[in-house]
Motif scaffolding. Structure first.
Motif, PDB file in Angstrom:
ATOM      1  N   ASP A   1      54.991  81.285  14.813  1.00 46.58           N
ATOM      2  CA  ASP A   1      54.463  81.990  15.979  1.00 46.58           C
ATOM      3  C   ASP A   1      53.948  80.947  16.972  1.00 46.58           C
ATOM      4  O   ASP A   1      52.945  80.292  16.720  1.00 46.58           O
ATOM      5  N   TYR A   2      54.633  80.790  18.098  1.00 48.24           N
ATOM      6  CA  TYR A   2      54.226  79.719  19.020  1.00 48.24           C
ATOM      7  C   TYR A   2      52.936  80.063  19.761  1.00 48.24           C
ATOM      8  O   TYR A   2      52.408  79.236  20.489  1.00 48.24           O
ATOM      9  N   ARG A   3      52.442  81.267  19.560  1.00 51.90           N
ATOM     10  CA  ARG A   3      51.174  81.625  20.196  1.00 51.90           C
ATOM     11  C   ARG A   3      49.980  81.333  19.288  1.00 51.90           C
ATOM     12  O   ARG A   3      48.832  81.514  19.677  1.00 51.90           O
ATOM     13  N   SER A   4      50.253  80.915  18.049  1.00 54.58           N
ATOM     14  CA  SER A   4      49.143  80.516  17.175  1.00 54.58           C
ATOM     15  C   SER A   4      48.630  79.152  17.635  1.00 54.58           C
ATOM     16  O   SER A   4      49.309  78.458  18.385  1.00 54.58           O
ATOM     17  N   PRO A   5      47.447  78.743  17.196  1.00 51.96           N
ATOM     18  CA  PRO A   5      46.903  77.458  17.652  1.00 51.96           C
ATOM     19  C   PRO A   5      47.698  76.233  17.189  1.00 51.96           C
ATOM     20  O   PRO A   5      47.534  75.152  17.738  1.00 51.96           O
ATOM     21  N   ALA A   6      48.575  76.386  16.189  1.00 48.93           N
ATOM     22  CA  ALA A   6      49.268  75.216  15.645  1.00 48.93           C
ATOM     23  C   ALA A   6      50.217  74.590  16.658  1.00 48.93           C
ATOM     24  O   ALA A   6      50.264  73.366  16.818  1.00 48.93           O
ATOM     25  N   VAL A   7      50.972  75.415  17.345  1.00 55.23           N
ATOM     26  CA  VAL A   7      52.001  74.896  18.248  1.00 55.23           C
ATOM     27  C   VAL A   7      51.374  74.191  19.462  1.00 55.23           C
ATOM     28  O   VAL A   7      51.805  73.092  19.823  1.00 55.23           O
ATOM     29  N   PRO A   8      50.363  74.775  20.090  1.00 54.94           N
ATOM     30  CA  PRO A   8      49.700  74.008  21.159  1.00 54.94           C
ATOM     31  C   PRO A   8      49.119  72.680  20.670  1.00 54.94           C
ATOM     32  O   PRO A   8      49.201  71.671  21.370  1.00 54.94           O
ATOM     33  N   ALA A   9      48.558  72.655  19.453  1.00 54.33           N
ATOM     34  CA  ALA A   9      47.993  71.407  18.936  1.00 54.33           C
ATOM     35  C   ALA A   9      49.077  70.341  18.830  1.00 54.33           C
ATOM     36  O   ALA A   9      48.873  69.171  19.196  1.00 54.33           O
ATOM     37  N   LEU A  10      50.230  70.760  18.329  1.00 57.35           N
ATOM     38  CA  LEU A  10      51.357  69.826  18.247  1.00 57.35           C
ATOM     39  C   LEU A  10      51.834  69.422  19.638  1.00 57.35           C
ATOM     40  O   LEU A  10      52.042  68.239  19.927  1.00 57.35           O
ATOM     41  N   THR A  11      51.985  70.403  20.508  1.00 56.51           N
ATOM     42  CA  THR A  11      52.497  70.129  21.857  1.00 56.51           C
ATOM     43  C   THR A  11      51.609  69.124  22.590  1.00 56.51           C
ATOM     44  O   THR A  11      52.106  68.238  23.286  1.00 56.51           O
ATOM     45  N   LYS A  12      50.322  69.286  22.415  1.00 54.67           N
ATOM     46  CA  LYS A  12      49.382  68.373  23.089  1.00 54.67           C
ATOM     47  C   LYS A  12      49.664  66.916  22.723  1.00 54.67           C
ATOM     48  O   LYS A  12      49.682  66.041  23.585  1.00 54.67           O
ATOM     49  N   THR A  13      49.914  66.658  21.446  1.00 49.66           N
ATOM     50  CA  THR A  13      50.200  65.265  21.061  1.00 49.66           C
ATOM     51  C   THR A  13      51.526  64.805  21.658  1.00 49.66           C
ATOM     52  O   THR A  13      51.672  63.644  22.027  1.00 49.66           O
ATOM     53  N   LEU A  14      52.472  65.719  21.754  1.00 45.06           N
ATOM     54  CA  LEU A  14      53.780  65.345  22.301  1.00 45.06           C
ATOM     55  C   LEU A  14      53.671  64.964  23.770  1.00 45.06           C
ATOM     56  O   LEU A  14      54.234  63.955  24.206  1.00 45.06           O
ATOM     57  N   LEU A  15      52.960  65.773  24.509  1.00 45.37           N
ATOM     58  CA  LEU A  15      52.850  65.522  25.950  1.00 45.37           C
ATOM     59  C   LEU A  15      52.093  64.216  26.196  1.00 45.37           C
ATOM     60  O   LEU A  15      52.396  63.480  27.139  1.00 45.37           O
ATOM     61  N   GLU A  16      51.136  63.951  25.358  1.00 49.33           N
ATOM     62  CA  GLU A  16      50.402  62.699  25.504  1.00 49.33           C
ATOM     63  C   GLU A  16      51.318  61.512  25.178  1.00 49.33           C
ATOM     64  O   GLU A  16      51.411  60.553  25.945  1.00 49.33           O
ATOM     65  N   ASP A  17      51.999  61.612  24.044  1.00 49.21           N
ATOM     66  CA  ASP A  17      52.741  60.451  23.553  1.00 49.21           C
ATOM     67  C   ASP A  17      54.060  60.208  24.268  1.00 49.21           C
ATOM     68  O   ASP A  17      54.542  59.073  24.339  1.00 49.21           O
ATOM     69  N   VAL A  18      54.642  61.269  24.800  1.00 46.95           N
ATOM     70  CA  VAL A  18      55.935  61.108  25.436  1.00 46.95           C
ATOM     71  C   VAL A  18      55.803  60.248  26.704  1.00 46.95           C
ATOM     72  O   VAL A  18      56.770  59.612  27.138  1.00 46.95           O
ATOM     73  N   LYS A  19      54.616  60.192  27.247  1.00 47.34           N
ATOM     74  CA  LYS A  19      54.406  59.355  28.440  1.00 47.34           C
ATOM     75  C   LYS A  19      54.694  57.880  28.162  1.00 47.34           C
ATOM     76  O   LYS A  19      55.120  57.136  29.052  1.00 47.34           O
ATOM     77  N   GLN A  20      54.470  57.488  26.912  1.00 51.12           N
ATOM     78  CA  GLN A  20      54.700  56.073  26.573  1.00 51.12           C
ATOM     79  C   GLN A  20      56.162  55.663  26.742  1.00 51.12           C
ATOM     80  O   GLN A  20      56.435  54.521  27.091  1.00 51.12           O
ATOM     81  N   ILE A  21      57.059  56.585  26.467  1.00 49.56           N
ATOM     82  CA  ILE A  21      58.467  56.178  26.576  1.00 49.56           C
ATOM     83  C   ILE A  21      58.905  56.081  28.034  1.00 49.56           C
ATOM     84  O   ILE A  21      59.924  55.478  28.327  1.00 49.56           O
ATOM     85  N   PHE A  22      58.126  56.687  28.922  1.00 49.21           N
ATOM     86  CA  PHE A  22      58.373  56.508  30.359  1.00 49.21           C
ATOM     87  C   PHE A  22      57.557  55.321  30.907  1.00 49.21           C
ATOM     88  O   PHE A  22      57.708  54.966  32.051  1.00 49.21           O
ATOM     89  N   LYS A  23      56.710  54.771  30.086  1.00 51.23           N
ATOM     90  CA  LYS A  23      55.738  53.758  30.550  1.00 51.23           C
ATOM     91  C   LYS A  23      54.969  54.254  31.771  1.00 51.23           C
ATOM     92  O   LYS A  23      55.004  53.641  32.839  1.00 51.23           O
ATOM     93  N   THR A  24      54.318  55.374  31.521  1.00 49.73           N
ATOM     94  CA  THR A  24      53.469  55.897  32.581  1.00 49.73           C
ATOM     95  C   THR A  24      52.147  56.339  31.995  1.00 49.73           C
ATOM     96  O   THR A  24      52.084  56.777  30.839  1.00 49.73           O
ATOM     97  N   THR A  25      51.093  56.175  32.753  1.00 48.19           N
ATOM     98  CA  THR A  25      49.810  56.755  32.351  1.00 48.19           C
ATOM     99  C   THR A  25      49.405  57.862  33.311  1.00 48.19           C
ATOM    100  O   THR A  25      48.579  58.703  32.985  1.00 48.19           O
ATOM    101  N   THR A  26      50.032  57.870  34.476  1.00 47.92           N
ATOM    102  CA  THR A  26      49.624  58.833  35.503  1.00 47.92           C
ATOM    103  C   THR A  26      50.594  60.010  35.623  1.00 47.92           C
ATOM    104  O   THR A  26      50.279  61.007  36.255  1.00 47.92           O
ATOM    105  N   GLY A  27      51.773  59.898  35.021  1.00 46.40           N
ATOM    106  CA  GLY A  27      52.782  60.945  35.141  1.00 46.40           C
ATOM    107  C   GLY A  27      52.439  62.187  34.330  1.00 46.40           C
ATOM    108  O   GLY A  27      51.618  62.142  33.413  1.00 46.40           O
ATOM    109  N   THR A  28      53.060  63.287  34.684  1.00 48.90           N
ATOM    110  CA  THR A  28      52.908  64.547  33.950  1.00 48.90           C
ATOM    111  C   THR A  28      54.263  64.919  33.348  1.00 48.90           C
ATOM    112  O   THR A  28      55.231  65.109  34.073  1.00 48.90           O
ATOM    113  N   PRO A  29      54.317  65.019  32.038  1.00 44.73           N
ATOM    114  CA  PRO A  29      55.601  65.308  31.397  1.00 44.73           C
ATOM    115  C   PRO A  29      55.839  66.807  31.207  1.00 44.73           C
ATOM    116  O   PRO A  29      54.897  67.586  31.073  1.00 44.73           O
ATOM    117  N   PHE A  30      57.106  67.181  31.178  1.00 43.62           N
ATOM    118  CA  PHE A  30      57.529  68.558  30.921  1.00 43.62           C
ATOM    119  C   PHE A  30      58.657  68.552  29.888  1.00 43.62           C
ATOM    120  O   PHE A  30      59.552  67.706  29.954  1.00 43.62           O
TER     121      PHE A  30
END
Lengths: 379, 379, 379, 379
Positions: free
Chosen positions: C35-64
């Protein structure tokens, strides 16, 4: 790959082993072979041998991981007995009864010369759902200051029931991967006390399949494996232990107590009898349910599988046809059990037993809704 | 699940077992436990027992699937020997040499009373890469009209080399899941001729771990399993057999011959010697390569793993440090081998051996590009 | 599940996407829906959005993270352009040539009124293997103090080639899961600079499939997903990032440079031409090889697959029949590449090109054995 | 891979999508990428396009597999409408009510000039559990001999409810992989009638993400894919269809009816109201349950997940806080539902609603034990 007897939805696996495997473990095992002589496998094995001691509650024991199945356990006893040069004095109990501690007390009292070298006992009897009180066994041994080794078959107890190797002075304990550890069949896990290891050195040695010495030699070398292990089961065991530690071993034991209690309440509400004759022996991992004489319990098992995709345990040997078994051990939660108990109710009705639908489930639900804690990671 | 020694890309697994598992098999094994007493598992087992006979090339043999690892095999011999009440007369060959058939011929001639009850021989010696000529063994037995049982360790041959149980009058043959069948460790597969089954009945019987009688009793009942099998390995074996039959057993054998030949051509091009002393014994499943005295072959194995993620086999016992082994058995194709041979070349250079880069690969490629057929399903 | 065109051993996947998936990722994705509306999926997504910035070498960008395939990328450009109300001025280069930076310089100089709103450029051209110098593009923009947005298609570069979103002032960059991230097809990953986000607010807005505003609204609420994501791909991305970080992004980039260089050395040794016209544009993720006029490159691709289970890339459009492509991006190591290069040699010989067997492999091996570092975890 | 909110045992997934994936499908999807331009992927795709028509009950329709998520569906409508140049006349019903067929009848009668080009309708409304009678819609169209296209959102109906594309003259129907097909999110499956295909040719065309023409061009060429598909989802779909055909589509539909009926009986026994206002609209895939005003339905959903690892659906928009939803679609059987219904009972009690424990379960069991057939493969 064809499934030979496909049915929609999940199989509800409630035999007392093999049990439900967590998806995390299935994932961890879904992997290639590796060269077990590379440094990776010993590094993994080292963590396993260290951590597996926790499920035995021992700090002084030495664990062994044997590639095997359940058949080996009774043979292990024979093997141990032969190697340690014992005469075997089997004290049988009636089906549904625990070990005869009075007989043990008597025999030890009659043995001031310590000719009895070892006591072998099963912690949880899987066929009838009887749990023996190992701390009482230890107390009897201590009372007589008797040095006999205490050997325990913990196949359907360890990781599910309270088991304390060091505190209870157990010398050899063993379990299997396909029981409360919730892995596939394939690993026998044995833990030996220093006293047992010492005894095995001096005992008359026949070379056997499971020779501790082979292992200990490789333990010293740091390569750990005298022969090819199943890489997949090692990674599976790693994950199984991680999950148990994440939940907390004490919480795992409490969960089994909840599931066992709920099952017994349902059985009572159905007006059926537990095969276990006294409450003190009730098993939290398996419940053997006695059916009325006009019902063949094998029909219950067959019908459950054919109509509801529910796998129950047959009655074996003396109680074949007379009991069916509900296994409630391993990676299992409250609602899975409720589904199975609902299924048993429907099967009982289908098969002609005058059950009140909802009665067992209601009894179990009343208990569980009062005792089930919030899942810690979700609070 | 952590990987203890992660490296990018695939591990190149070229030890002579355990070998590369096909993805199809990994998938098939990625599954839940099942109640092995339900009708589904016997239905599956029945197909396995029927089909597994094909890899032994037998129609009259009786197969057994034992939950075990490789350690059991030598013990099985001892077990068989004890049960059949034999004295063991070991005829050793030098490392790199095949079985001494002249000695066999001599001993049989000296045995008109047929006191020799069984001949035990390994089909393919994994440590040195030596393949024995079993048809020649059979001819010697026939020449002397000697009734001794012929027992064959086919661990690193069956499903990869030409093996003909019925035609060669083999009485017991065995292999393991983690070799040419390309499964995880865990299954020993044994096939017994009617003569062997008969002999086992009359032999003095000690109760042992692998007791055919246990199995035969359950075969008759149609439930097949005296104890809990690994459900996962059964489904894995089903898929492994399906893949072998899809390729065609003869094509599998030819493929192994191609890979073995290509490897030997590369070794020759590198100016190195094959540990196997005569061409007639060359093994198509493993090549043991002798290194010059100034090189420690263990360093080659270590370096291959550390730098190129390539797993090679160590030299064992007498040839430790003197040979390294390239396993080329199981689910493997030409370009996988070419990658490994390239890797060996680079390792040899790195380690100080004056190899001409590309030499071995060129020799192998010249052979393979002439002999590799089109993939039948893609024509 | 049938495999339609089964061949023994591994498929050697050397197309420039989709690429080889690490087993760790396949495992991580082998899971149930949640169930993507449970708290588990947002918790995972948060780490992804944070970490995916590294592969772009950005600290200021917003990933989607968009559920999509590669088709969307060119459409995204059009979309962006429509939303930002641009006229599109396409500056085409010849096949095998990089972007025309002189033309860019000229056009920007001619645009003192800043009517040019955005520069769209592909970092690595997958059809011909051309890598553009983005830092040079940034320098030209800076020289003219031109405020145009810089939009980069990094589909076959990000996570494999050196890409620096912040340093090079890139405003929108995008990649796909099935390229250097080594995942299945299904995710488009876009990163937007603050400047791009700002511009999108004021631009004339048509409601489109990938509307940042939808996402940003859910980002604020902390639930992250405006619609059902693929749970499996999220866990796969988590593992893919973990593996990249374990190896180290810089090491990943160096590895791609090694593999690209080795491939080019092999092509040279075979006497064939790289489709890329200048060394400065050589691509470390894909090499397009020009074949002599008497050979149809499509035959090479077909034959490689039919005989050696090797998947190469076809030449597309203008270079169809004239080039074949070797993709060397993603989860891949040196010996995998060597196997593929051996395969290409054999195919060239089979198809009638006078290649010296071993020549390309030797050139690649000479380079790789000097440049491949020990695997850090194994030292 | 960490699980962020680990709880022991299975998650009980009863949201109305994404739904439980069969293990067989998870296995089939656990695989490497492939070159989608090789002949294997078209061969697979061909079988999918042929077989997927059966779940729409069409022989004349043309199916399309779009890489997407649920978001796309409402957009697809808009897209269709724009392309076909329509004015949109939205006829809303109250929550819990079916489509207003009288209004449809009226509007068609008022349209002798056939300015209405298409009727768009949802077959099963997921938010409230309302199933519309499509055959009645068709009858109204036929009564007026009105040529409008009939476009149906079958997202939470197709493969679970009775849907007949050809018989009901549906022109476009669509569903998503993560609903009754029991796959992960990622595929949108659309089927178009010849009339719809014809209409799309003449309609004013804006180039859109999902352009049938792109697909049809590749269909003709026999390569099928205008862009990279998810190989894993294709194999998953293959297995999902195989399972549906093995059970039989009519049996799948009957099973959903059983599960829906049992759920409604439980809701009634609990003394709660179904959000659906008339029996004729009851949905067999989702039941929205109205809670008393003093209870916040979001608390029920939260508590179920936190304590019993049970995932229920939230009330959305207008009914947020007022209803919770039980999804009972996809790969699900009777005892799984019983476990979930037991869980709902316990949650209701925990949250302060005066439920009689066992009441809903008993009502459901009484119905199911009378209506559940034997599993055909096990008879």
């Amino acid at each position: 790959m064809a499934d030979y007897v496909y049915g929609p939805g999940r199989n509800h696996l409630f035999v007392p082993g093999p049990v439900n495997i967590p998806d995390q473990v299935i994932r961890a095992m879904s992997r290639q072979n590796e060269d077990y002589r590379s440094p990776a496998v010993p590094a993994l094995t080292k963590t396993l041998l260290e951590d597996v001691k926790q499920i035995f509650k021992t700090t002084t024991g030495t664990p062994f991981l044997f590639p095997t199945t359940d058949r080996v356990f009774s043979l292990l006893w024979i093997d141990q007995q032969q190697r340690l040069n014992f005469n075997v004095d089997v004290v049988e109990s009636d089906w549904g009864y625990g070990a005869d501690l009075a007989a043990l007390d008597y025999k030890l009292r009659q043995d001031p010369s310590h000719s009895i070298k070892a006591i072998c006992i099963v912690h949880n009897e899987t066929a009838t759902g009887v749990t023996n009180d190992l701390s009482a066994v230890r107390k009897i041994l201590d009372k007589h200051r008797h040095p006999a080794l205490l050997l325990v078959d913990g196949v359907s107890s360890i990781c599910a029931l309270d088991f304390r190797m060091d505190e209870w002075g157990v010398d050899v304990a063993l379990t299997g991967s396909q029981k409360a550890l919730s892995l596939p069949t394939g690993l026998g896990i044995v833990c030996a006390s220093p006293k047992a290891l010492e005894a095995s050195k001096t005992a008359k040695s026949v070379r056997v399949f499971f020779d501790w010495k082979d292992y200990l030699k490789f333990y010293k070398m740091g390569t750990y494996w005298p022969y090819t292990p199943s890489i997949q089961l090692l990674y599976g065991l790693r994950t199984a232990l991680d999950l148990i530690f994440e939940e907390g071993l004490e919480n795992v034991i409490k969960r089994h107590n909840r599931l066992g209690t709920a099952t017994r309440l349902a059985v009572e509400a159905w007006g059926l009898k537990n095969c276990t004759q006294k409450e003190e022996w009730f098993s939290d991992t398996v419940t053997a349910v006695v059916v009325p004489p006009y019902i063949d319990s094998a029909e219950i098992v067959k019908h459950a599988w054919k109509r509801y995709n529910l796998s129950l345990g047959l009655g074996l040997n003396k109680v074949a046809g007379k009991v069916f078994r509900i296994g409630h051990l391993g990676h299992l939660n409250e609602l899975q059990l409720m589904g199975a108990l609902s299924g048993v109710e429907m099967v009982l009705k289908d098969i002609g037993y005058p059950v009140k639908l909802g009665s067992g489930v209601a009894a179990a639900a009343a208990y569980l809704s009062n005792s089930t804690p919030l899942i810690p990671s979700r609070i």
